[in-house]
Design an enzyme around this catalytic site. Structure first.
Site, PDB file in Angstrom:
ATOM      1  N   GLU A 153      17.811 -52.635  -3.555  1.00 15.34           N
ATOM      2  CA  GLU A 153      17.005 -51.658  -4.102  1.00 15.34           C
ATOM      3  C   GLU A 153      17.438 -51.053  -5.286  1.00 15.34           C
ATOM      4  O   GLU A 153      16.462 -50.744  -5.905  1.00 15.34           O
ATOM      5  CB  GLU A 153      16.755 -50.670  -2.880  1.00 15.34           C
ATOM      6  CG  GLU A 153      16.020 -51.293  -1.568  1.00 15.34           C
ATOM      7  CD  GLU A 153      14.837 -51.969  -1.697  1.00 15.34           C
ATOM      8  OE1 GLU A 153      14.073 -51.622  -2.776  1.00 15.34           O
ATOM      9  OE2 GLU A 153      14.518 -52.915  -0.981  1.00 15.34           O
ATOM     10  N   HIS A 156      16.374 -53.073  -7.982  1.00 10.69           N
ATOM     11  CA  HIS A 156      14.827 -52.946  -8.526  1.00 10.69           C
ATOM     12  C   HIS A 156      14.717 -51.568  -9.326  1.00 10.69           C
ATOM     13  O   HIS A 156      14.397 -51.465 -10.518  1.00 10.69           O
ATOM     14  CB  HIS A 156      13.882 -52.622  -7.359  1.00 10.69           C
ATOM     15  CG  HIS A 156      13.811 -53.808  -6.597  1.00 10.69           C
ATOM     16  ND1 HIS A 156      13.237 -54.892  -7.267  1.00 10.69           N
ATOM     17  CD2 HIS A 156      13.699 -54.114  -5.367  1.00 10.69           C
ATOM     18  CE1 HIS A 156      12.935 -56.084  -6.431  1.00 10.69           C
ATOM     19  NE2 HIS A 156      13.363 -55.312  -5.301  1.00 10.69           N
ATOM     20  N   ASP A 229       9.016 -59.467  -3.193  1.00  8.02           N
ATOM     21  CA  ASP A 229       9.092 -59.494  -4.340  1.00  8.02           C
ATOM     22  C   ASP A 229       8.649 -60.773  -5.015  1.00  8.02           C
ATOM     23  O   ASP A 229       7.925 -60.759  -6.368  1.00  8.02           O
ATOM     24  CB  ASP A 229      10.620 -59.250  -4.831  1.00  8.02           C
ATOM     25  CG  ASP A 229      11.249 -58.001  -4.006  1.00  8.02           C
ATOM     26  OD1 ASP A 229      10.303 -57.174  -3.819  1.00  8.02           O
ATOM     27  OD2 ASP A 229      12.525 -58.146  -3.787  1.00  8.02           O
TER      28      ASP A 229
END
Length: 330
Positions: A153, A156, A229
């Site tokens: 995370e 990202h 994703d």
């Protein structure tokens, strides 16, 4: 009735057309009709003179979302700190029904916490419920898995923050959700965007590949966590090539058409098999190049990646402000 048979659909249509033609100008009858499939209607119904006006009902824009939230918020007791403008920004792409659902969900959350007033955090959490599902209280990740998800995370978020033309990070969490997500990074635009440049779309793909890139750099292994994703990045890359004319080779030729605009907007390819093969190759090239960019960004900022991932690992949920504070610290 494609076969020329006079089935009940045709009779209904003929009767309707007769009735619509048969009115006098002064007897005050108005006919309203609604459909999600305008492309499959009989041309006899849609030509001028039948229905005088067509009103396409699109998804609400930012001002529309705020107005809809205000209407539904009248039914609940909201505290003074509630800012519906922020909530409307976070709920980008939501329909009227989903916005009503967000308010209801927030009210339920307040009741469950033993409060009679809905506050800002209730509304923010309810947006997440609508987007990603409820928090999965019984899903216990092992220590190693939790670390992988934290790095994923932050991968990202860090890639998004270090690129220009990227929406600011609002929240990062590694609490599993009922939708199957083990964590997610929420980015919120300042306002609605109607046009996206080629650079912005490429940046989006880089951001989507950031999670996997972080796993590769830190653990030297890849997991199944990036399936969503991969789907999103591929979708954008394919659209750039087939619909937005963003390659030199195909220039402004449409390779794909959108059908059923109001029912999910499926696409169908309108090109030869050879061209399709070429498109596939281009999609792979594009995603590969952006993935490499994400890896480069994260390698160059490895210290920040580690620091942020450890912070998220301990806290489980952090706000965009906390994230930016750590990132801006020298």
């Amino acid at each position: 009735g494609q076969m020329g048979g006079n089935d009940e659909r045709e009779q209904t249509l003929n009767q309707l057309l007769t009735e619509m033609d048969g009115f006098e100008g002064n007897n005050g009858v108005i006919i309203l009709a609604a459909t999600n499939r305008p492309e499959s209607l009989d041309p006899a119904l849609t030509r001028p003179g039948r229905f005088d006006r067509r009103v396409p009902v699109e998804l609400p824009d930012l001002a529309g979302r705020e107005a809809i939230l205000k209407v539904h918020a009248k039914k609940i007791k909201a505290s003074d700190d509630v800012d519906l403008h922020t909530i409307a920004r976070m709920a980008s792409g939501a329909s009227g029904a989903e916005l009503a659902n967000i308010i209801n969900e927030a009210a339920l959350r307040a009741v469950r916490s033993g409060r009679t007033v809905v506050n800002e955090s209730d509304l923010e959490e309810s947006i997440e419920v609508v987007i990603a599902g409820y928090q999965k209280k019984n899903a216990v990740l092992s220590d190693q898995e939790k670390k992988v998800v934290a790095y994923h995370e932050i991968g990202h978020a860090l890639v998004a923050a270090l690129q220009s033309h990227s929406a600011p990070v609002q929240k990062i969490t590694i609490i599993p959700r009922t939708s199957g997500a083990l964590g997610y990074t929420m980015q919120v635009e300042q306002g609605d965007k109607y046009l996206m440049t080629k650079k912005e779309l490429e940046n989006k793909i880089v951001t989507f590949t950031g999670g996997r890139a972080a796993e590769e750099i830190v653990f030297g292994e890849i997991t199944t966590g990036a399936s969503n994703d991969i789907e999103q990045a591929t979708k954008i890359a394919r659209a750039m090539i087939t619909r937005y004319g963003m390659t030199d080779e195909f220039d402004m030729v449409a390779m794909e058409t959108v059908t059923n605009q109001y029912l999910g907007g499926d696409t169908s390819l309108s090109c030869s098999a050879d061209t399709q093969k070429e498109i596939d190759e281009k999609v792979v090239q594009l995603v590969k190049a952006e993935h490499e960019k994400a890896r480069k960004i994260l390698s160059e900022n490895r210290e920040k990646l580690d620091e942020l991932a450890m912070y998220l690992y301990e806290k489980e949920t952090i706000t965009g402000d906390e994230f930016m504070d750590i990132l801006d610290r020298k």
